[in-house]
Design a protein around this motif. Structure first.
Motif, PDB file in Angstrom:
ATOM      1  N   ALA A  86     129.641   2.705 -22.623  1.00 21.34           N
ATOM      2  CA  ALA A  86     129.790   2.129 -23.958  1.00 21.34           C
ATOM      3  C   ALA A  86     130.239   0.676 -23.828  1.00 21.34           C
ATOM      4  CB  ALA A  86     130.810   2.910 -24.753  1.00 21.34           C
ATOM      5  N   GLU A  87     129.635  -0.195 -24.630  1.00 16.18           N
ATOM      6  CA  GLU A  87     129.985  -1.622 -24.635  1.00 16.18           C
ATOM      7  C   GLU A  87     130.556  -1.975 -26.004  1.00 16.18           C
ATOM      8  OE1 GLU A  87     127.809  -5.995 -24.286  1.00 16.18           O
ATOM      9  OE2 GLU A  87     126.644  -4.168 -23.946  1.00 16.18           O
ATOM     10  N   VAL A  88     131.819  -2.396 -26.020  1.00 17.41           N
ATOM     11  CA  VAL A  88     132.478  -2.812 -27.254  1.00 17.41           C
ATOM     12  C   VAL A  88     131.969  -4.202 -27.610  1.00 17.41           C
ATOM     13  CG1 VAL A  88     134.691  -3.394 -28.297  1.00 17.41           C
ATOM     14  CG2 VAL A  88     134.513  -1.412 -26.794  1.00 17.41           C
ATOM     15  N   LEU A  89     131.500  -4.365 -28.853  1.00 20.63           N
ATOM     16  CA  LEU A  89     130.947  -5.645 -29.304  1.00 20.63           C
ATOM     17  C   LEU A  89     131.851  -6.275 -30.348  1.00 20.63           C
ATOM     18  CD1 LEU A  89     127.233  -4.498 -29.792  1.00 20.63           C
ATOM     19  CD2 LEU A  89     128.229  -5.581 -27.784  1.00 20.63           C
ATOM     20  N   LEU A 109     122.702   2.368 -36.369  1.00 22.62           N
ATOM     21  CA  LEU A 109     123.409   2.692 -37.608  1.00 22.62           C
ATOM     22  C   LEU A 109     124.261   1.458 -37.869  1.00 22.62           C
ATOM     23  CD1 LEU A 109     124.244   4.648 -39.861  1.00 22.62           C
ATOM     24  CD2 LEU A 109     126.122   5.344 -38.395  1.00 22.62           C
ATOM     25  N   LEU A 110     123.718   0.556 -38.663  1.00 23.97           N
ATOM     26  CA  LEU A 110     124.443  -0.687 -38.886  1.00 23.97           C
ATOM     27  C   LEU A 110     124.717  -0.902 -40.353  1.00 23.97           C
ATOM     28  CD1 LEU A 110     122.405  -3.286 -39.885  1.00 23.97           C
ATOM     29  CD2 LEU A 110     121.503  -2.791 -37.662  1.00 23.97           C
ATOM     30  N   ALA A 117     130.978  -3.571 -33.534  1.00 22.37           N
ATOM     31  CA  ALA A 117     130.086  -2.448 -33.242  1.00 22.37           C
ATOM     32  C   ALA A 117     130.319  -1.934 -31.832  1.00 22.37           C
ATOM     33  CB  ALA A 117     128.636  -2.882 -33.403  1.00 22.37           C
ATOM     34  N   LEU A 118     129.648  -0.836 -31.537  1.00 24.10           N
ATOM     35  CA  LEU A 118     129.634  -0.254 -30.206  1.00 24.10           C
ATOM     36  C   LEU A 118     128.177  -0.051 -29.818  1.00 24.10           C
ATOM     37  CD1 LEU A 118     131.652   0.952 -28.066  1.00 24.10           C
ATOM     38  CD2 LEU A 118     130.963   3.167 -28.946  1.00 24.10           C
ATOM     39  N   ARG A 119     127.846  -0.439 -28.602  1.00 24.90           N
ATOM     40  CA  ARG A 119     126.492  -0.267 -28.075  1.00 24.90           C
ATOM     41  C   ARG A 119     126.596   0.655 -26.870  1.00 24.90           C
ATOM     42  NH1 ARG A 119     124.313  -2.680 -24.100  1.00 24.90           N
ATOM     43  NH2 ARG A 119     122.106  -2.736 -23.806  1.00 24.90           N
ATOM     44  N   VAL A 120     125.805   1.732 -26.880  1.00 22.51           N
ATOM     45  CA  VAL A 120     125.862   2.722 -25.811  1.00 22.51           C
ATOM     46  C   VAL A 120     124.450   2.941 -25.268  1.00 22.51           C
ATOM     47  CG1 VAL A 120     126.654   5.013 -25.149  1.00 22.51           C
ATOM     48  CG2 VAL A 120     127.729   3.857 -27.081  1.00 22.51           C
ATOM     49  N   GLU A 121     124.303   2.788 -23.961  1.00 22.38           N
ATOM     50  CA  GLU A 121     123.007   3.019 -23.317  1.00 22.38           C
ATOM     51  C   GLU A 121     122.643   4.496 -23.387  1.00 22.38           C
ATOM     52  OE1 GLU A 121     120.979   0.710 -21.923  1.00 22.38           O
ATOM     53  OE2 GLU A 121     122.392  -0.880 -22.419  1.00 22.38           O
ATOM     54  N   ILE A 122     121.342   4.783 -23.524  1.00 24.57           N
ATOM     55  CA  ILE A 122     120.826   6.143 -23.453  1.00 24.57           C
ATOM     56  C   ILE A 122     120.341   6.357 -22.012  1.00 24.57           C
ATOM     57  CG2 ILE A 122     119.074   7.763 -24.272  1.00 24.57           C
ATOM     58  CD1 ILE A 122     120.985   7.147 -26.473  1.00 24.57           C
ATOM     59  N   THR A 123     120.865   7.375 -21.333  1.00 24.05           N
ATOM     60  CA  THR A 123     120.512   7.615 -19.933  1.00 24.05           C
ATOM     61  C   THR A 123     119.476   8.714 -19.753  1.00 24.05           C
ATOM     62  OG1 THR A 123     122.385   9.137 -19.720  1.00 24.05           O
ATOM     63  CG2 THR A 123     122.758   6.826 -19.105  1.00 24.05           C
ATOM     64  N   ASP A 124     119.091   9.375 -20.817  1.00 23.24           N
ATOM     65  CA  ASP A 124     118.095  10.443 -20.744  1.00 23.24           C
ATOM     66  C   ASP A 124     116.720   9.830 -20.448  1.00 23.24           C
ATOM     67  OD1 ASP A 124     116.443  12.613 -21.023  1.00 23.24           O
ATOM     68  OD2 ASP A 124     117.048  13.095 -23.073  1.00 23.24           O
ATOM     69  N   PRO A 125     116.102  10.163 -19.303  1.00 21.88           N
ATOM     70  CA  PRO A 125     114.804   9.558 -18.965  1.00 21.88           C
ATOM     71  C   PRO A 125     113.667   9.984 -19.900  1.00 21.88           C
ATOM     72  CG  PRO A 125     115.411  11.206 -17.337  1.00 21.88           C
ATOM     73  CD  PRO A 125     116.578  11.069 -18.273  1.00 21.88           C
ATOM     74  N   SER A 135     127.655   0.438 -35.952  1.00 23.75           N
ATOM     75  CA  SER A 135     128.681  -0.388 -36.581  1.00 23.75           C
ATOM     76  C   SER A 135     129.939   0.455 -36.722  1.00 23.75           C
ATOM     77  CB  SER A 135     128.247  -0.848 -37.976  1.00 23.75           C
ATOM     78  OG  SER A 135     127.183  -1.761 -37.889  1.00 23.75           O
ATOM     79  N   THR A 136     131.071  -0.105 -36.337  1.00 24.52           N
ATOM     80  CA  THR A 136     132.337   0.608 -36.453  1.00 24.52           C
ATOM     81  C   THR A 136     133.468  -0.400 -36.589  1.00 24.52           C
ATOM     82  OG1 THR A 136     133.888   2.086 -35.345  1.00 24.52           O
ATOM     83  CG2 THR A 136     132.444   0.809 -33.930  1.00 24.52           C
ATOM     84  N   ARG A 137     134.456  -0.024 -37.366  1.00 27.39           N
ATOM     85  CA  ARG A 137     135.608  -0.911 -37.549  1.00 27.39           C
ATOM     86  C   ARG A 137     136.564  -0.849 -36.362  1.00 27.39           C
ATOM     87  NH1 ARG A 137     134.579   0.994 -42.924  1.00 27.39           N
ATOM     88  NH2 ARG A 137     134.049  -0.779 -44.254  1.00 27.39           N
TER      89      ARG A 137
END
Length: 152
Positions: A86-89, A109-110, A117-125, A135-137
């Motif tokens: 997860a990457e905190v933005l 979801l913005l 916001a939070l950006r999370v990579e999807i690792t499912d191939p 988007s999150t406070r």
């Protein structure tokens, strides 16, 4: 904590200014129907106000939760096992990921009124979605909740 309890729960409610705009729309509905008489004007106020309030309430009802082993963002339910780091933005980075860095395949979801916001990579191939943008406070708390599920 019991397994079904939410580790993180946030509702992205609309700001108060949007409710003020809904009230102005109700007044406009009354003004539009004013030439027809007092009862149609009252109907215009009530009708326009109800539609505007329903729109603001609906848009501001998005929820973000970390429940059991899943991230629930709006209507999407994503297992934490399919998520990467997860990457905190902060506000500036979140804006960049909404605009020129955005990938059209991403799940986003913005809400424009939530700057971080939070950006999370999807690792499912097998999933063509490269990442989840939410988007999150409180992006740090959401990232911590995801890490806690991953560690458990």
């Amino acid at each position: 904590m019991e397994p079904s309890a939410a580790r993180y729960d946030e509702r992205l409610t609309a700001p108060p200014s949007w409710w003020g705009i809904a009230a102005l729309i109700a007044v406009a509905g009354g003004l539009i129907t004013l030439p027809m008489g007092p009862l149609p004007m009252l109907g215009g106020v009530i009708g326009a106000g109800a539609l505007a309030a329903a729109g603001v309430s609906s848009y501001g009802s998005a929820r973000i939760r970390v429940v059991a082993d899943s991230l629930v963002a709006g209507e999407a339910r994503i297992p934490v096992s399919a998520l990467g780091e997860a990457e905190v933005l902060d506000a500036e980075e979140a804006r960049a990921w909404r605009l020129h860095k955005a990938d059209p395949r991403a799940f986003m979801l913005l809400r424009s009124y939530v700057p971080t916001a939070l950006r999370v990579e999807i690792t499912d191939p097998d999933d063509p979605t490269p990442y989840v943008y939410v988007s999150t406070r409180d992006p740090k708390a959401l990232a911590a909740a995801l890490n806690a599920v991953r560690a458990a």
